[in-house]
Write a protein that holds these residues in place. Structure first.
Motif, PDB file in Angstrom:
ATOM      1  N   LEU A 199       0.821  -1.208   0.000  1.00  0.00           N
ATOM      2  CA  LEU A 199       0.000   0.000   0.000  1.00  0.00           C
ATOM      3  C   LEU A 199       0.856   1.259   0.000  1.00  0.00           C
ATOM      4  N   ARG A 200       1.822   1.283   0.877  1.00  0.00           N
ATOM      5  CA  ARG A 200       2.704   2.451   0.956  1.00  0.00           C
ATOM      6  C   ARG A 200       3.473   2.635  -0.347  1.00  0.00           C
ATOM      7  N   ARG A 201       3.967   1.530  -0.892  1.00  0.00           N
ATOM      8  CA  ARG A 201       4.698   1.631  -2.162  1.00  0.00           C
ATOM      9  C   ARG A 201       3.815   2.224  -3.247  1.00  0.00           C
ATOM     10  N   LEU A 202       2.555   1.820  -3.241  1.00  0.00           N
ATOM     11  CA  LEU A 202       1.648   2.347  -4.256  1.00  0.00           C
ATOM     12  C   LEU A 202       1.435   3.847  -4.075  1.00  0.00           C
ATOM     13  N   LEU A 203       1.266   4.270  -2.850  1.00  0.00           N
ATOM     14  CA  LEU A 203       1.058   5.704  -2.612  1.00  0.00           C
ATOM     15  C   LEU A 203       2.272   6.523  -3.037  1.00  0.00           C
ATOM     16  N   ASP A 204       3.448   6.057  -2.671  1.00  0.00           N
ATOM     17  CA  ASP A 204       4.640   6.797  -3.064  1.00  0.00           C
ATOM     18  C   ASP A 204       4.777   6.827  -4.579  1.00  0.00           C
ATOM     19  N   ALA A 218      -9.696   7.368  -6.469  1.00  0.00           N
ATOM     20  CA  ALA A 218      -9.562   7.098  -5.042  1.00  0.00           C
ATOM     21  C   ALA A 218      -8.136   7.327  -4.557  1.00  0.00           C
ATOM     22  N   ILE A 219      -7.180   6.810  -5.315  1.00  0.00           N
ATOM     23  CA  ILE A 219      -5.803   6.980  -4.850  1.00  0.00           C
ATOM     24  C   ILE A 219      -5.393   8.438  -4.933  1.00  0.00           C
ATOM     25  N   PHE A 220      -5.934   9.110  -5.930  1.00  0.00           N
ATOM     26  CA  PHE A 220      -5.596  10.531  -6.063  1.00  0.00           C
ATOM     27  C   PHE A 220      -6.131  11.319  -4.865  1.00  0.00           C
ATOM     28  N   ARG A 221      -7.371  11.032  -4.511  1.00  0.00           N
ATOM     29  CA  ARG A 221      -7.947  11.707  -3.357  1.00  0.00           C
ATOM     30  C   ARG A 221      -7.105  11.448  -2.112  1.00  0.00           C
ATOM     31  N   GLU A 222      -6.718  10.229  -1.930  1.00  0.00           N
ATOM     32  CA  GLU A 222      -5.909   9.883  -0.766  1.00  0.00           C
ATOM     33  C   GLU A 222      -4.600  10.669  -0.775  1.00  0.00           C
ATOM     34  N   LEU A 223      -4.075  10.834  -1.950  1.00  0.00           N
ATOM     35  CA  LEU A 223      -2.815  11.541  -2.089  1.00  0.00           C
ATOM     36  C   LEU A 223      -2.980  13.018  -1.729  1.00  0.00           C
ATOM     37  N   VAL A 224      -4.039  13.613  -2.252  1.00  0.00           N
ATOM     38  CA  VAL A 224      -4.280  15.022  -1.958  1.00  0.00           C
ATOM     39  C   VAL A 224      -4.450  15.194  -0.456  1.00  0.00           C
ATOM     40  N   HIS A 225      -5.232  14.327   0.120  1.00  0.00           N
ATOM     41  CA  HIS A 225      -5.464  14.366   1.548  1.00  0.00           C
ATOM     42  C   HIS A 225      -4.137  14.291   2.297  1.00  0.00           C
ATOM     43  N   ASP A 226      -3.338  13.347   1.892  1.00  0.00           N
ATOM     44  CA  ASP A 226      -2.031  13.109   2.481  1.00  0.00           C
ATOM     45  C   ASP A 226      -1.160  14.354   2.428  1.00  0.00           C
ATOM     46  N   LEU A 227      -1.017  14.903   1.241  1.00  0.00           N
ATOM     47  CA  LEU A 227      -0.142  16.055   1.071  1.00  0.00           C
ATOM     48  C   LEU A 227      -0.675  17.249   1.836  1.00  0.00           C
ATOM     49  N   SER A 228      -1.966  17.435   1.736  1.00  0.00           N
ATOM     50  CA  SER A 228      -2.571  18.560   2.427  1.00  0.00           C
ATOM     51  C   SER A 228      -2.278  18.464   3.919  1.00  0.00           C
ATOM     52  N   ALA A 229      -2.429  17.280   4.449  1.00  0.00           N
ATOM     53  CA  ALA A 229      -2.165  17.082   5.874  1.00  0.00           C
ATOM     54  C   ALA A 229      -0.696  17.350   6.200  1.00  0.00           C
ATOM     55  N   ARG A 230       0.174  16.916   5.308  1.00  0.00           N
ATOM     56  CA  ARG A 230       1.587  17.104   5.598  1.00  0.00           C
ATOM     57  C   ARG A 230       1.985  18.573   5.575  1.00  0.00           C
ATOM     58  N   VAL A 231       1.421  19.308   4.616  1.00  0.00           N
ATOM     59  CA  VAL A 231       1.722  20.733   4.593  1.00  0.00           C
ATOM     60  C   VAL A 231       1.280  21.358   5.906  1.00  0.00           C
ATOM     61  N   GLY A 232       0.085  21.010   6.325  1.00  0.00           N
ATOM     62  CA  GLY A 232      -0.434  21.552   7.575  1.00  0.00           C
ATOM     63  C   GLY A 232       0.470  21.218   8.745  1.00  0.00           C
ATOM     64  N   TYR A 238      -5.982  -2.818  -7.503  1.00  0.00           N
ATOM     65  CA  TYR A 238      -7.378  -2.799  -7.058  1.00  0.00           C
ATOM     66  C   TYR A 238      -7.608  -3.558  -5.760  1.00  0.00           C
ATOM     67  N   THR A 239      -6.551  -4.150  -5.298  1.00  0.00           N
ATOM     68  CA  THR A 239      -6.654  -4.732  -3.968  1.00  0.00           C
ATOM     69  C   THR A 239      -6.648  -3.621  -2.914  1.00  0.00           C
ATOM     70  N   TYR A 240      -6.058  -2.504  -3.285  1.00  0.00           N
ATOM     71  CA  TYR A 240      -5.886  -1.443  -2.287  1.00  0.00           C
ATOM     72  C   TYR A 240      -6.689  -0.189  -2.543  1.00  0.00           C
ATOM     73  N   PHE A 241      -7.021   0.040  -3.813  1.00  0.00           N
ATOM     74  CA  PHE A 241      -7.790   1.246  -4.127  1.00  0.00           C
ATOM     75  C   PHE A 241      -8.924   0.896  -5.069  1.00  0.00           C
ATOM     76  N   ASP A 242     -10.001   1.633  -4.906  1.00  0.00           N
ATOM     77  CA  ASP A 242     -11.151   1.334  -5.731  1.00  0.00           C
ATOM     78  C   ASP A 242     -11.026   1.883  -7.142  1.00  0.00           C
ATOM     79  N   SER A 243     -10.265   2.903  -7.273  1.00  0.00           N
ATOM     80  CA  SER A 243     -10.193   3.539  -8.580  1.00  0.00           C
ATOM     81  C   SER A 243      -9.014   4.497  -8.622  1.00  0.00           C
TER      82      SER A 243
END
Lengths: 209, 209, 209, 209
Positions: A25-30, A69-83, A61-66
């Motif tokens: 999962l982490r590898r996919l996000l990175d 979905a992964i893009f949203r997770e990424l935006v969320h992630d980055l946004s949180a990190r900036v904060g 697709y084992t980890y993300f629906d679409s």
DNA sequence: AATGAATGAGACTTCATTCAT
DNA sequence: CATGAATGAAGTCTCATTCAT
């Protein structure tokens, strides 16, 4: 965080049960951050992501629906990190204007290391408008709260509105665009000092110092 | 506008030779602004454009070589219109800070009528980076030149740099994003006044007025 | 030409009535030879033809019904020219083997000047199979007739069949392919002499000379 | 076959990793031979190929990068098969002229079963000139080598050049065109015998037999 | 006759997503 | 869980042909 909006619940990706799963999962996000950062959302592809991550296409697709979905997770992630980046820069006991300067310095530093953040958040405007909007609303709210705090402390004007917060955010974002993304040869401190001088006494001649 | 860069020659699409052709070309450009404004570059489609324009799919290629080509032309177009909008707002004889305020007012007004400009120029960052960069560099250069003029007139500080120009541009752009695109219920004059107050004496308490 | 098949009626292009029309028609045919010769039938385009000819796209249809039509006319044209080329090379009073050699020499010379003929006739196989077939059948028939004539004169074997004619045509065509189209540095006379030596006494050792 | 050029490595399409994949790949190649054989390269379509193969349109791109790519692979394939066909016909211990006759017989037989080879190789001249050229150069080189071998054995003239090889190849190809593709009612042996009689002693009267 | 804009069917190609192993 | 083949909708672009001027 004062009146900050409800803490965003993390987008519910399918939670991996095994350790191996968590690694994948982490590898996919990175990999997605790289892929979308380089090519943008639309030009980037799932297969590009899985190749970078070194996993089979179907495993995605084992980890993300679409793709969304992964893009949203990424935006969320980055946004949180900036904060959180900003938050930790503000840990000390700073006077209001020093705080803004420190926040900007932290942001510029982060942006230089993560230039893709511009691309990804910009594209969120189309891919996931809610995230896009929320990112900026949240950020502005944080700034606004700091401004009010400064006013309460008697150091800042007490007519500072949401609009002031957006104006400051805009300054910061564009200074980041110019001096962290488009070119990155000037010290971030110098840039932050310039922004600060505007906040201190504007650009008029009378502004002694 | 002083040292503003040479007016860029318009991207030479295939020039229509008849009146009918000119009408079709204009219809396509307007349709493209709508389509890309609503859906963004990637989600927008040529067939969406031709349908809006009321012409056959193939007719698109009578005037543009590709989807990229019309997008570039559009960015160019919009960028030029924003510039000319600002220019005409500055025609009178204004003092420096008044000029900035007038420019912002004009911009916000234009942005309310052309909300698509945000999406289009944002996406240019990926679709046509050269245009994107040029748009902002040019705009910043215009602001910077006005700042220097103000300094020469003895009304503004004379240490104002390119970075100050980018900071001001960022304020303007984000105020537009918030108060022209995301919501548009506040009078543009009020927004412009807020920006102006920052430029006049910053946000600190001391800055009485 | 003896028993040659019925003289092919020229494909009925629309006959121009004015002198100007005749010029345009000829320009289109020449342009088509260039266009199809360079790009082949499918890659070649009507607009390529009209551009080469210097006329408007629409004018094409004043003279030809379709892309196929002009191609057919072209094949017909070239086929006829090859034939007439050979015929005039045979005008003198030659002995049978000399005649074949003269015909081949003429053909090779023509092919060097009109390399496009290979491309065009080859593609006729798909575009207009009837023309393709007829071209070769006619050519073979002419050769066959010459062989029979030679037999009647007592100089050639009298068991020479249509197959012999095709074999000879094949030799000629491939020598043209190799030494007129793919490379053209050897004298055509030398090539024709080689073919002739085969026809004279085969390739076996016994063939004294 | 003596100095024949190094066996060309097969164009590396994406190699399937499963048995199922291998089956699909083969089905696509066979379907492409049919499709291009019937309609030619340009009229033939990818969707025509996938329909014949009974797979989805998109599956094509799992194995080939483009229409060109599969065509190249096909030419390569057929060219290799013609060569190997000839080679195996020559396995026995034949005298030079017998060898040529056997090679032609084998070729005609193959051509009757694979009439599409004519269209496909012909079109290669435009679609993939390198393959086209190589096919004929290689074939001619093989013939030439056999001729030289025959000369060394004292059975053939020893002035036989590359041009002789092309002439013989041309005979063969055109006899195939006429008697394997355009019509196929005559025994291939009879055709091969005719070609052989020319090679043995030409077409002149003197050549008694 | 000539011009050039307009039309629209059709081709190739991409890729997110599903499925069988 | 992982793999990679299979699917098919959708999009861009080409171009022969028609039409209005």
């Amino acid at each position: 965080m004062g009146t900050a909006p409800a803490p965003d619940s993390p987008p519910t990706g399918k939670q991996p049960r095994t350790e191996r799963g968590r690694r994948t999962l982490r590898r996919l996000l990175d990999a997605a951050a790289e892929e979308f950062g380089e090519k943008g959302f639309h030009e980037g592809s799932i297969s590009g992501i899985t190749q970078r991550a070194g996993v089979a296409l179907g495993s995605f697709y084992t980890y993300f629906d679409s793709k969304d979905a992964i893009f949203r997770e990424l935006v969320h992630d980055l946004s949180a990190r900036v904060g959180s980046e900003a938050r930790s820069a503000l840990s000390g006991d700073l006077r209001p204007l020093e705080a803004e300067q420190a926040a900007l310095t932290a942001f510029l530093t982060f942006a230089r290391d993560h230039k893709e953040i511009y691309r990804i958040i910009d594209e969120a405007e189309f891919v996931d408008p809610a995230s896009f909007r929320q990112h900026y609303e949240t950020t502005a709210a944080r700034i606004h709260e700091r401004l009010r705090q400064g006013a309460r402390e008697g150091e800042l004007r007490d007519d500072l509105t949401e609009a002031h917060a957006w104006a400051i955010m805009g300054m910061n974002v564009f200074l980041g665009l110019k001096y962290a993304v488009l070119s990155d040869d000037k010290p971030v401190e110098d840039i932050a000092a310039i922004a600060n001088s505007i906040l201190q006494h504007g650009i008029g001649k009378t502004g002694t110092e």
